[in-house]
Design an enzyme around this catalytic site. Structure first.
Site, PDB file in Angstrom:
ATOM      1  N   GLU A 138       0.837  -1.186   0.000  1.00  0.00           N
ATOM      2  CA  GLU A 138       0.000   0.000   0.000  1.00  0.00           C
ATOM      3  C   GLU A 138       0.878   1.245   0.000  1.00  0.00           C
ATOM      4  O   GLU A 138       1.939   1.245   0.609  1.00  0.00           O
ATOM      5  CB  GLU A 138      -0.917   0.004   1.235  1.00  0.00           C
ATOM      6  CG  GLU A 138      -1.713  -1.295   1.389  1.00  0.00           C
ATOM      7  CD  GLU A 138      -2.351  -1.446   2.763  1.00  0.00           C
ATOM      8  OE1 GLU A 138      -2.798  -0.432   3.334  1.00  0.00           O
ATOM      9  OE2 GLU A 138      -2.412  -2.589   3.262  1.00  0.00           O
ATOM     10  N   GLU A 246      -9.540   5.484   3.195  1.00  0.00           N
ATOM     11  CA  GLU A 246      -9.843   4.656   4.356  1.00  0.00           C
ATOM     12  C   GLU A 246      -9.756   5.527   5.601  1.00  0.00           C
ATOM     13  O   GLU A 246      -8.857   6.366   5.723  1.00  0.00           O
ATOM     14  CB  GLU A 246      -8.846   3.489   4.467  1.00  0.00           C
ATOM     15  CG  GLU A 246      -9.047   2.612   5.693  1.00  0.00           C
ATOM     16  CD  GLU A 246      -7.995   1.506   5.808  1.00  0.00           C
ATOM     17  OE1 GLU A 246      -7.974   0.815   6.848  1.00  0.00           O
ATOM     18  OE2 GLU A 246      -7.178   1.353   4.870  1.00  0.00           O
TER      19      GLU A 246
END
Length: 331
Positions: A138, A246
């Site tokens: 990520e 997120e």
């Protein structure tokens, strides 16, 4: 210490790590550059201080996310997905073998309600199943008071496989080779509502010869790599790519956090107000960048954070995403 191959067909951008705004272009920088640069043959590593460790819930968990770390669009068990209060607004592709991904990400400074919450915008390279077997790489930007001790917007990376993995360079894993860009360091300038817009470009791809996963920032900064031996499924290829936001909602049941995602505004507000991802591409088995096929969207609570896909000649595949969290429609 350099990749043997670089993906071909990079989306045509004048300067991938600068902003396009009405008042001209300014380069994206990291604030530590004001105090100097690293000498040749060295790399920048953000200092870990006592206060950083004291904020951690435990030494064992320092530098790691609380599970779950990713959204699973195909899961029917949303209660399991939302365990720990993680919420997402993402676009995704799956169903092929993927060897990398790219995006240009609009950069903001979202407001965080509680120190143990965070807000991030990133791309996910995923392999395996959504549990203990998950492999992930990520990268993007985040605001995390618990991890960094402030509300600055910072460039970050994260990787995981079973019980291993961490942010940035807080454990062995990511091998940095660039001395200009520091993982976990603050970035500047930031976008403003109805003002100038700034973005960063991130490319992650798998070297077909050595098998390592490389990361590039902008058009010129190859930052380093994750060795292939760190992973099981990602040692071959990724099975899903996700792009988006997120947040962590740590509030008591029935009360939603006011932590913002992206700009803190919903996608329908559009450019200059809502946050975006643009120039979205994937790397195929021939080491070529191409437009993603069949992009889907996912969010747990669209009245809190939402996402809307689009496509045009200037931005290629893109989407707007984000939201304010708690409101009259998000409790």
């Amino acid at each position: 210490m350099r990749p043997s191959y670089h993906p071909e067909g990079l989306y045509d951008e004048s300067k991938a790590n600068v902003a396009s705004s009405g008042d001209g272009e300014r380069p994206m920088v990291q604030l530590w550059h004001r105090n100097g640069r690293c000498a040749p043959g060295t790399v920048p590593v953000r200092r870990t201080k006592k206060d950083d460790l004291m904020r951690a819930t435990s030494m064992r968990r320092y530098g790691r996310k609380h599970k779950p770390t990713v959204a699973n669009p195909m899961s029917v068990d949303l209660a399991m997905l939302n365990e720990g209060g993680h919420q997402h607004a993402i676009s995704y592709v799956q169903g092929e073998k993927y060897y990398g991904a790219k995006a240009t990400i609009n950069v903001w400074e979202p407001k965080i309600e509680q120190p143990n919450e965070f807000s991030l915008s990133q791309l996910w390279i995923l392999g395996g199943s959504f549990g203990e077997d998950l492999n992930s790489i990520e990268a993007g930007w985040q605001v995390s008071p618990d991890l960094y001790g402030d509300n600055n917007t910072r460039l970050f990376t994260y990787w995981t496989y079973q019980a291993t993995g961490c942010y940035n360079m807080l454990c062995s894993g990511f091998v940095q080779i660039n001395n200009e860009v520091a993982m976990g360091a603050s970035i500047f300038p930031l976008s403003g509502y109805s003002g100038s817009q700034y973005d960063i470009s991130i490319l992650i791809w798998k070297d077909p010869k050595e098998g390592h996963w490389w990361m590039q920032f902008g058009k010129e900064y190859v930052l380093g790599y994750w060795p292939s031996f760190l992973f099981s499924y990602l040692a071959d290829s990724a099975s899903m790519i996700e792009w988006g936001g997120e947040v962590v909602n740590s509030q008591a049941e029935g009360v939603h956090t006011s932590t913002q995602m992206g700009s803190g505004h919903f996608p329908e507000e559009g450019f200059g107000k809502a946050s975006y991802f643009k120039n979205i591409q994937v790397v195929d088995s021939t080491n070529n960048l191409k437009a993603p096929h069949g992009m889907g969207t996912f969010t747990e609570q669209s009245n809190c954070y939402d996402v809307q896909n689009g496509n045009n000649a200037d931005w290629g595949s893109y989407f707007y995403y984000g939201g304010p969290g708690r409101s009259a429609n998000c409790q």
